[in-house]
Scaffold this active site. Structure first.
Site, PDB file in Angstrom:
ATOM      1  N   CYS A   6       0.941  -1.122  -0.115  1.00 26.27           N
ATOM      2  CA  CYS A   6       0.038   0.100   0.189  1.00 26.27           C
ATOM      3  C   CYS A   6       0.956   1.249   0.119  1.00 26.27           C
ATOM      4  CB  CYS A   6      -0.853  -0.009   1.322  1.00 26.27           C
ATOM      5  SG  CYS A   6      -2.507  -1.141   1.030  1.00 26.27           S
ATOM      6  N   ASP A  29      11.030  -6.466  -8.309  1.00 31.72           N
ATOM      7  CA  ASP A  29      11.042  -7.168  -6.823  1.00 31.72           C
ATOM      8  C   ASP A  29      12.420  -6.859  -6.203  1.00 31.72           C
ATOM      9  OD1 ASP A  29       9.489  -9.933  -5.616  1.00 31.72           O
ATOM     10  OD2 ASP A  29      11.646  -9.464  -5.011  1.00 31.72           O
ATOM     11  N   ASN A  85       1.501 -16.442  -4.766  1.00 37.59           N
ATOM     12  CA  ASN A  85       1.782 -17.271  -3.533  1.00 37.59           C
ATOM     13  C   ASN A  85       0.469 -16.774  -2.773  1.00 37.59           C
ATOM     14  OD1 ASN A  85       3.966 -18.249  -4.374  1.00 37.59           O
ATOM     15  ND2 ASN A  85       5.163 -16.565  -3.942  1.00 37.59           N
ATOM     16  N   THR A  93       4.650 -13.847   1.698  1.00 37.56           N
ATOM     17  CA  THR A  93       5.174 -13.089   2.688  1.00 37.56           C
ATOM     18  C   THR A  93       4.706 -11.609   2.960  1.00 37.56           C
ATOM     19  OG1 THR A  93       7.039 -12.745   1.369  1.00 37.56           O
ATOM     20  CG2 THR A  93       7.094 -14.662   2.492  1.00 37.56           C
ATOM     21  N   HIS A  96      -0.500  -8.429   0.660  1.00 40.14           N
ATOM     22  CA  HIS A  96      -1.170  -7.492  -0.232  1.00 40.14           C
ATOM     23  C   HIS A  96      -0.972  -8.194  -1.273  1.00 40.14           C
ATOM     24  CE1 HIS A  96      -1.957  -3.031  -1.996  1.00 40.14           C
ATOM     25  NE2 HIS A  96      -1.938  -4.160  -2.985  1.00 40.14           N
ATOM     26  N   HIS A  98      -0.620  -9.710  -4.789  1.00 43.21           N
ATOM     27  CA  HIS A  98       0.461  -9.407  -6.072  1.00 43.21           C
ATOM     28  C   HIS A  98       0.814 -10.667  -6.781  1.00 43.21           C
ATOM     29  CE1 HIS A  98       2.586 -10.713  -2.416  1.00 43.21           C
ATOM     30  NE2 HIS A  98       3.672 -11.385  -3.202  1.00 43.21           N
ATOM     31  N   HIS A 100       3.677 -12.058  -9.238  1.00 41.24           N
ATOM     32  CA  HIS A 100       5.312 -12.110  -9.875  1.00 41.24           C
ATOM     33  C   HIS A 100       5.192 -12.281 -11.366  1.00 41.24           C
ATOM     34  CE1 HIS A 100       6.999 -12.899  -5.539  1.00 41.24           C
ATOM     35  NE2 HIS A 100       5.623 -13.271  -5.236  1.00 41.24           N
TER      36      HIS A 100
END
Ligand code: AMP
Ligand code: ZN
Length: 112
Positions: A6, A29, A85, A93, A96, A98, A100
């Site tokens: 955020c 990343d 994930n 981990t 929020h 996301h 990849h």
């Protein structure tokens, strides 16, 4: 606001954006797992794939639409991988949503 993504979406943490529109942001990343490793996130806080609902689900198709465009811009014409994930066992981990976008090397299957 205690969510790092955020903060990135709201420019509270300076981050070089690869793509941005009114709904989503893409950025590199911090710990790349491939030559190209980009995260694509909704600007609105969604905790995980488990929190995708009929009300917010359009953001996912928008993310995939943009992901393929970014992949082509990055030269990943021979393929790439999009990963989400979800939850502890999924290896999530950052809480929020996301995706990849990974590319630039041959991917293995199954993932570890
Ligand atoms: P996941 O394990 O699927 O939740 O992925 C979280 C990803 O966020 C990891 O690949 C981290 O390297 C990445 N990450 C965490 N903090 C940042 C940050 N400030 N900027 C960019 N990537 C980050
Ligand atoms: Zn968030």
């Amino acid at each position: 606001m205690d969510c790092i993504f955020c903060k990135i979406a709201n420019n509270l943490i300076p981050t070089k954006k690869i793509y941005e529109d009114d709904k989503i942001v893409a950025f590199n990343d911090l710990e790349p797992q491939a030559p190209i490793h980009i995260l694509i996130i909704p600007k609105v806080h969604i905790g995980s794939a488990n929190e995708i609902t009929d009300e917010n689900k359009d953001i996912v198709s928008h993310i995939f639409c943009v992901a393929s465009k970014i992949a082509m811009e990055k030269g990943l014409k021979d393929g790439y991988r999009i990963v989400n994930n979800c939850g502890v066992e999924g290896g999530q981990t950052v809480q929020h949503l996301h995706f990849h976008l990974l590319g630039g090397r041959s991917m293995k299957w199954p993932p570890g």
